[in-house]
Design an enzyme around this catalytic site. Structure first.
Site, mmCIF file in Angstrom:
data_model
loop_
_atom_site.group_PDB
_atom_site.id
_atom_site.type_symbol
_atom_site.label_atom_id
_atom_site.label_comp_id
_atom_site.label_asym_id
_atom_site.label_seq_id
_atom_site.Cartn_x
_atom_site.Cartn_y
_atom_site.Cartn_z
ATOM 1 N N GLU A 168 0.830 -1.212 0.000
ATOM 2 C CA GLU A 168 0.000 0.000 0.000
ATOM 3 C C GLU A 168 0.859 1.256 0.000
ATOM 4 O OE1 GLU A 168 -3.099 0.025 -0.442
ATOM 5 O OE2 GLU A 168 -3.792 -1.988 0.105
ATOM 6 N N CYS A 221 -7.218 -2.147 8.562
ATOM 7 C CA CYS A 221 -5.898 -2.207 7.918
ATOM 8 C C CYS A 221 -5.372 -0.800 7.637
ATOM 9 C CB CYS A 221 -5.961 -3.020 6.632
ATOM 10 S SG CYS A 221 -6.111 -4.782 6.967
ATOM 11 N N HIS A 280 -1.393 -5.681 1.698
ATOM 12 C CA HIS A 280 -2.644 -6.448 1.681
ATOM 13 C C HIS A 280 -2.413 -7.740 0.889
ATOM 14 C CE1 HIS A 280 -5.848 -3.301 2.849
ATOM 15 N NE2 HIS A 280 -6.104 -4.389 3.549
#
Ligand code: PCA
Length: 219
Positions: free
Chosen positions: A79, A142, A166
């Site tokens: 991410e 998250c 992820h």
């Protein structure tokens, strides 16, 4: 010797497993000359910051890679950014849900990962593991752990690099789901995390260059 702290999450929602913790658990305690330490985190918006900060304080890692499940995604996704927002209809494991609240009322709108996300995705693919950079970690727990991670590191341990990855459902999780639900085998996902650790290890050895330089951004 460099040290990387990996975190994975406990199960949440309808699942009795979470591939993030299962894949992190498969990692060896050493990858090349990088020491790997692991912690399991609760899926609780406001209850995740303290155990994460305690693990960082205890382990004093050179980098932290938090890992979480993104059911429905087909590939591993490092991410790029965490945003200052809690917003999901589904409650966390403490039964709490948020409808558009900030994670930190006095915090910045967003934090960029301080690990080289493009290099991580490239290293995963090089290792034969499907991967792509993602520009949204969502607005559930998250995203919150990533925001807390980068905020904590900035305040208390600015030399430590941080990021979030992820990963899709594991194959066992889609046995009871629709035929088009994507999944990957746990050992392959662990291989992708291992490639991420190596990429971060190299980045650290090179002095942990500036994010924009590391990611090739021109801004
Ligand atoms: N995935 C959720 C929270 C915990 C996890 O593994 C998310 O994507 O926010």
């Amino acid at each position: 010797m460099k040290k990387i702290l990996f975190t994975g999450f406990e199960p949440f929602g309808q699942d009795s497993v979470n591939p993030s913790w299962d894949a992190v658990s498969l990692l060896p305690d050493r990858i090349g000359d990088i020491l790997i330490v692991k912690r399991r985190m609760p899926v609780v918006y406001d209850g995740v910051a303290a155990p994460l900060a305690a693990a960082i304080e205890e382990e004093k890692p050179d980098a932290v890679l938090c890992v979480g499940q993104a059911g429905g995604r087909a590939v591993l996704t490092p991410e790029f950014v965490a945003i200052n927002l809690k917003d999901a209809a589904v409650p966390d494991n403490a039964g709490v849900s948020y409808d558009g609240e900030p994670i930190r009322a006095d915090g910045p709108a967003a934090y960029f990962a301080t690990v080289p996300v493009k290099a991580i995705a490239a290293a995963m693919k090089e290792a034969g593991v499907p991967a792509a950079v993602s520009y949204t970690a969502g607005t559930y727990v998250c995203n919150s752990i990533m925001y807390h991670l980068l905020s904590t590191l900035e305040q208390h341990s600015p030399q430590t690099k941080g990021g979030f990855i992820h990963i899709p459902f594991s194959c066992e999780q889609v046995l009871g789901r629709s035929a088009s639900t994507p999944s990957l085998p746990l050992p392959l996902m662990a291989k992708g995390l291992e490639a991420a650790a190596k990429a971060v290890g190299e980045f650290l050895e090179n002095g942990g260059e500036d994010l924009r330089e590391a990611t090739g951004s021109t801004h």
